[in-house]
Structure formats: structure tokens, C-alpha cells
Design a protein around this motif. Sequence first.
Motif, PDB file in Angstrom:
ATOM      1  N   VAL A 125      -4.988   9.044   5.462  1.00  0.00           N
ATOM      2  CA  VAL A 125      -4.890   7.668   5.955  1.00  0.00           C
ATOM      3  C   VAL A 125      -3.612   7.047   5.403  1.00  0.00           C
ATOM      4  N   PRO A 126      -2.652   6.702   6.251  1.00  0.00           N
ATOM      5  CA  PRO A 126      -1.364   6.180   5.767  1.00  0.00           C
ATOM      6  C   PRO A 126      -1.510   4.789   5.138  1.00  0.00           C
ATOM      7  N   MET A 170      -7.736  -0.547   8.193  1.00  0.00           N
ATOM      8  CA  MET A 170      -8.980  -0.157   7.536  1.00  0.00           C
ATOM      9  C   MET A 170      -9.168  -0.985   6.273  1.00  0.00           C
ATOM     10  N   LYS A 171     -10.288  -1.702   6.183  1.00  0.00           N
ATOM     11  CA  LYS A 171     -10.577  -2.516   5.010  1.00  0.00           C
ATOM     12  C   LYS A 171     -11.223  -1.651   3.937  1.00  0.00           C
ATOM     13  N   ARG A 219       0.612   3.066  -1.759  1.00  0.00           N
ATOM     14  CA  ARG A 219       1.849   3.494  -1.086  1.00  0.00           C
ATOM     15  C   ARG A 219       2.654   4.435  -1.991  1.00  0.00           C
ATOM     16  N   GLU A 256       0.085   1.976   5.382  1.00  0.00           N
ATOM     17  CA  GLU A 256       0.254   0.775   6.202  1.00  0.00           C
ATOM     18  C   GLU A 256      -0.995   0.410   6.995  1.00  0.00           C
ATOM     19  N   THR A 257      -1.985   1.299   7.040  1.00  0.00           N
ATOM     20  CA  THR A 257      -3.218   1.017   7.775  1.00  0.00           C
ATOM     21  C   THR A 257      -4.359   0.572   6.862  1.00  0.00           C
ATOM     22  N   VAL A 258      -4.090   0.472   5.549  1.00  0.00           N
ATOM     23  CA  VAL A 258      -5.146   0.164   4.583  1.00  0.00           C
ATOM     24  C   VAL A 258      -5.031  -1.285   4.123  1.00  0.00           C
ATOM     25  N   ASP A 259      -6.157  -1.987   4.137  1.00  0.00           N
ATOM     26  CA  ASP A 259      -6.231  -3.377   3.677  1.00  0.00           C
ATOM     27  C   ASP A 259      -7.158  -3.424   2.462  1.00  0.00           C
ATOM     28  N   ASP A 310      -1.861  -2.301  -2.788  1.00  0.00           N
ATOM     29  CA  ASP A 310      -1.030  -1.778  -1.700  1.00  0.00           C
ATOM     30  C   ASP A 310       0.130  -0.964  -2.266  1.00  0.00           C
TER      31      ASP A 310
END
Length: 215
Positions: free
Chosen positions: A26-27, A1-2, A87, A29-32, A83
Motif C-alpha cells: 500500500v503506497p 485508506m484510513k 513514507r 500517498e493512499t494512507v490516512d 505520514d
Amino acid sequence: MKVPLADEVDVAGFHSEATRLLARQVPPETVDWSASPAQTVDEQQLDADRAQIRNRAARAIIPQSFVRTSELVVLHRDPLRFDLLYRSLWRLIYEPDLKHDFADVDLARLRQMAQAVRRDIQKMKARMEFHELVLRGAPASVCWYEPTHFVAETVAGWLARQQPPKRWMILTPDRSLRWDGEHLLTAPSVPPDRQPQVVGWAAWPQALETVPWLL
């Protein structure tokens, strides 16, 4: 997900987006995360309170101890800082005992980055040197500075409070800032090849003639 942010120091945007992502579970590792370079930001008036968490839901979710750290870490030049922040925030919420683990790698890195930014802020405050120039027929107190991190906006806010009547400009390769006596304005950068160390202070006004926002 951007997840786009307004610019490279958009801490309010980060708080808002992080709250939304956490609410949706939303974890990390899935976020950009992505942020527009400061050089591309047009002149605009700065909101002195924009780093504050206005959203009540965000204040309820984001630990207060994390807020000040994030305000500093966002100013670090590490491209992966968003990031790391998200995290760490995710882990602080889902691992309640983490805040007591002073050996944790992520939290240790956040502390190191925050301290590096603090040092850079103090260094910029101490080393800024203003020169009185005439730009387009008007006097201007101008400083060129190249900070290690994205701290120019923070230092400019401090300077505006210290010298409210005085008009000045701080020019950097990342973004530039101008105090008009009442408002703090942010503007695009001045290219490194136009810095006074290259062209000389005497020739600098002519070198900046093509920078439209200066006056």
C-alpha cells in the motif's frame, strides 16, 4: 485508506499497521493515519514493553536502524509525523541506497524530529519540580509540567525505574501519569486552567477535587 492508531504515541500500533500495509504494498500517498488525542484516554496500566516490535514479520521488514528513530519521532508534536514515518519506511525498503543519502529531505527531517524529542526528554527530566500535597486526605508528590512534545510517558517510565518505592503523579495538558509504587498508570489530562501557576499551589488540591482518578 484510513488507518487508526490507539493514541498519539502508539508506536507499537504504527509498527504493526506499517508492516501490514507494506505486506500489501500500500503506497504512502493512499494512507490516512489518525490517532486519538491523549486527553481522551481513560486511566490504564502502561505496558512497559509496548514500544517493542513483538511481531516477527515486523522485525523482518522494518530496518533496525529505523526502529529507534520511529520510537522518538512518534513522540513529536508534528501532526504529519506518521505520514513521514511511513513514507520514509516505504522508501528505505524500495530504495535500498537511500540509507546512504544523508542529504535526503525526509530522512533529515526524521533526524531533526528525533533530536528535538531527545532534547525535550532531557529538559523535562531536569526541570520537573514535585510538591508534597494532601489530596483527599492522603499525601501525594505531585508535579505539573507542560512538555513541548509527547514525552511525559517516556519520562514517567524513567522516573518509575529511578524511584520505584515512591508514589507520585505527573500532570500535563496532554495526559497524566501516576506511579502507585508498583504500576505506572496513564490517565486523562488536567485542564490548563487548573494548573498550579494559575490557581496557586495552596489552592491546587481544591481545584483538583473534580478529577476522579487522582487517588
